[in-house]
Design a protein around this motif. Structure first.
Motif, PDB file in Angstrom:
ATOM      1  N   ASN A   1     -93.952-120.659  52.247  1.00 33.42           N
ATOM      2  CA  ASN A   1     -92.870-119.676  52.341  1.00 33.42           C
ATOM      3  C   ASN A   1     -91.621-120.322  52.942  1.00 33.42           C
ATOM      4  N   ALA A   2     -90.451-119.945  52.437  1.00 30.62           N
ATOM      5  CA  ALA A   2     -89.195-120.450  52.977  1.00 30.62           C
ATOM      6  C   ALA A   2     -89.023-119.974  54.408  1.00 30.62           C
ATOM      7  N   ALA A   3     -88.517-120.868  55.271  1.00 31.71           N
ATOM      8  CA  ALA A   3     -88.277-120.538  56.677  1.00 31.71           C
ATOM      9  C   ALA A   3     -86.978-121.207  57.114  1.00 31.71           C
ATOM     10  N   SER A   4     -86.420-120.725  58.209  1.00 35.61           N
ATOM     11  CA  SER A   4     -85.169-121.252  58.728  1.00 35.61           C
ATOM     12  C   SER A   4     -85.289-122.752  59.002  1.00 35.61           C
ATOM     13  N   TYR A   5     -84.219-123.496  58.692  1.00 32.18           N
ATOM     14  CA  TYR A   5     -84.218-124.931  58.974  1.00 32.18           C
ATOM     15  C   TYR A   5     -84.324-125.166  60.483  1.00 32.18           C
ATOM     16  N   PHE A   6     -83.521-124.424  61.257  1.00 30.80           N
ATOM     17  CA  PHE A   6     -83.618-124.471  62.715  1.00 30.80           C
ATOM     18  C   PHE A   6     -84.533-123.324  63.115  1.00 30.80           C
ATOM     19  N   PRO A   7     -85.627-123.590  63.813  1.00 27.02           N
ATOM     20  CA  PRO A   7     -86.689-122.605  64.028  1.00 27.02           C
ATOM     21  C   PRO A   7     -86.199-121.240  64.501  1.00 27.02           C
ATOM     22  N   ALA A   8     -86.838-120.226  63.956  1.00 29.34           N
ATOM     23  CA  ALA A   8     -86.553-118.839  64.311  1.00 29.34           C
ATOM     24  C   ALA A   8     -87.881-118.123  64.510  1.00 29.34           C
ATOM     25  N   SER A   9     -87.858-117.043  65.272  1.00 25.74           N
ATOM     26  CA  SER A   9     -89.041-116.197  65.425  1.00 25.74           C
ATOM     27  C   SER A   9     -88.680-114.809  64.919  1.00 25.74           C
ATOM     28  N   ASP A  10     -89.629-113.894  64.981  1.00 29.13           N
ATOM     29  CA  ASP A  10     -89.350-112.525  64.542  1.00 29.13           C
ATOM     30  C   ASP A  10     -88.325-111.850  65.443  1.00 29.13           C
ATOM     31  N   GLU A  11     -88.200-112.314  66.683  1.00 34.06           N
ATOM     32  CA  GLU A  11     -87.343-111.640  67.654  1.00 34.06           C
ATOM     33  C   GLU A  11     -86.026-112.360  67.944  1.00 34.06           C
ATOM     34  N   SER A  12     -85.952-113.658  67.697  1.00 35.26           N
ATOM     35  CA  SER A  12     -84.725-114.388  68.010  1.00 35.26           C
ATOM     36  C   SER A  12     -84.503-115.522  67.021  1.00 35.26           C
ATOM     37  N   TRP A  13     -83.261-115.981  66.940  1.00 39.27           N
ATOM     38  CA  TRP A  13     -82.925-117.022  65.983  1.00 39.27           C
ATOM     39  C   TRP A  13     -81.617-117.695  66.377  1.00 39.27           C
ATOM     40  N   LEU A  14     -81.265-118.750  65.635  1.00 34.92           N
ATOM     41  CA  LEU A  14     -80.026-119.485  65.839  1.00 34.92           C
ATOM     42  C   LEU A  14     -79.118-119.298  64.631  1.00 34.92           C
ATOM     43  N   TRP A  15     -77.867-118.963  64.911  1.00 40.21           N
ATOM     44  CA  TRP A  15     -76.840-118.957  63.876  1.00 40.21           C
ATOM     45  C   TRP A  15     -75.903-120.120  64.159  1.00 40.21           C
ATOM     46  N   PRO A  16     -75.551-120.905  63.145  1.00 40.18           N
ATOM     47  CA  PRO A  16     -74.752-122.100  63.388  1.00 40.18           C
ATOM     48  C   PRO A  16     -73.305-121.818  63.757  1.00 40.18           C
ATOM     49  N   LEU A  17     -72.780-122.726  64.554  1.00 41.37           N
ATOM     50  CA  LEU A  17     -71.351-122.796  64.827  1.00 41.37           C
ATOM     51  C   LEU A  17     -70.888-124.152  64.321  1.00 41.37           C
ATOM     52  N   HIS A  18     -70.094-124.874  65.083  1.00 40.40           N
ATOM     53  CA  HIS A  18     -69.562-126.139  64.597  1.00 40.40           C
ATOM     54  C   HIS A  18     -70.419-127.300  65.108  1.00 40.40           C
ATOM     55  N   GLY A  19     -70.030-128.513  64.768  1.00 38.10           N
ATOM     56  CA  GLY A  19     -70.751-129.693  65.208  1.00 38.10           C
ATOM     57  C   GLY A  19     -69.855-130.906  65.134  1.00 38.10           C
ATOM     58  N   ILE A  20     -70.393-132.041  65.584  1.00 39.03           N
ATOM     59  CA  ILE A  20     -69.625-133.281  65.575  1.00 39.03           C
ATOM     60  C   ILE A  20     -70.570-134.462  65.402  1.00 39.03           C
ATOM     61  N   HIS A  21     -70.132-135.438  64.634  1.00 43.52           N
ATOM     62  CA  HIS A  21     -70.868-136.677  64.435  1.00 43.52           C
ATOM     63  C   HIS A  21     -70.040-137.806  65.021  1.00 43.52           C
TER      64      HIS A  21
END
Length: 197
Positions: free
Chosen positions: A107-127
Motif C-alpha cells: 500500500n502507498a504510504a507517506s515518504y516521510f513517516p506518518a501515523s493515523d494521528e500525526s504527520w509531516l507537511w513539507p516546507l522549504h529546504g536547502i542543499h
C-alpha cells in the motif's frame, strides 16, 4: 528558484489580474504540466516546494498526495500525507521527473513517516555541501475546524542526497526555542547566503 510562469503553470492559474492598475495575463504552461503527469500513479498533490540539489537535479516536496493503483480517478486513490519527486533537467518543458513515496505491505504510504494521528507537511529546504536539510510542519488530528492542528516544526537532514531517494537516510535535527510566545514554523522560506569573513 522558480520563475513566476512556472509557479503559475503549477497552480494552473488562467486569467487576467489587476494590481496597482497594471494588468497581466497568465496561462498554463502545457509542456511543463506534462512533467507533473508523467507517472500515472501520482495523481496530484498540494504544497509544492522545490530545492536545488545541484547540477541539473531539483527536489520537489509535496503535501497531501493522491496515489492511484490502476485508476486515474482520485476518488479511488490512496491518500497519503506527503510525497517527493526528483526533477532532472532545469527546463520543465523537457526535464524528467521521478516520483517517490513509501510502500507498506503493498500500500502507498507517506515518504516521510506518518501515523493515523500525526504527520509531516513539507516546507522549504536547502542543499549545502553534502547535506540536504528539510523543514516541516508537524500536524495532528483535531476535533472541529478543518480536522487538524499545527503542533510545531520539524527538521530532517540527509547526508547522502547524491543517492536515489529510495536510499536516502534522514536524522532529526533539534530546532531552537522561540524567543517569544507561540510556536513559529521554521523553514517556511530559506535564503541560501554565504557570508564572507
Amino acid at each position: 528558484m522558480l520563475r513566476r510562469t512556472t509557479i503559475l503553470a503549477l497552480l494552473a492559474v488562467i486569467g487576467t489580474f489587476s494590481a496597482h492598475g497594471a494588468e497581466w495575463k497568465a496561462e498554463t504552461w502545457r509542456s511543463a504540466e506534462k512533467l507533473f503527469r508523467s507517472d500515472p500513479r501520482w495523481l496530484g498533490a498540494d504544497a509544492a516546494f522545490s530545492v536545488s540539489l545541484g547540477g541539473d537535479r531539483v527536489l520537489w516536496l509535496f503535501g497531501d498526495t493522491f496515489i492511484g493503483a490502476g485508476s486515474t480517478r482520485r476518488s479511488k486513490a490512496t491518500f497519503i500525507r506527503n510525497s517527493i519527486a526528483v526533477q532532472r533537467g532545469r527546463d520543465l518543458s523537457w526535464a524528467r521527473m521521478d516520483f517517490y513515496w513509501k510502500d507498506e505491505a503493498g500500500n502507498a504510504a507517506s515518504y516521510f513517516p506518518a501515523s493515523d494521528e500525526s504527520w509531516l507537511w513539507p516546507l522549504h529546504g536547502i542543499h549545502r555541501g553534502h547535506a540536504l536539510t528539510l523543514f516541516f510542519m508537524r500536524v495532528a488530528k483535531a476535533q472541529g475546524g478543518l480536522g487538524f492542528e499545527l503542533t510545531g516544526s520539524a527538521a530532517l537532514r540527509c547526508e547522502n542526497p547524491e543517492q536515489p531517494p529510495d536510499r536516502w537516510r534522514f536524522h532529526a535535527l533539534a530546532l531552537p526555542r522561540a524567543p517569544f510566545d507561540g510556536a513559529p514554523l521554521f523553514g517556511v522560506a530559506i535564503l541560501n547566503r554565504l557570508d564572507s569573513v
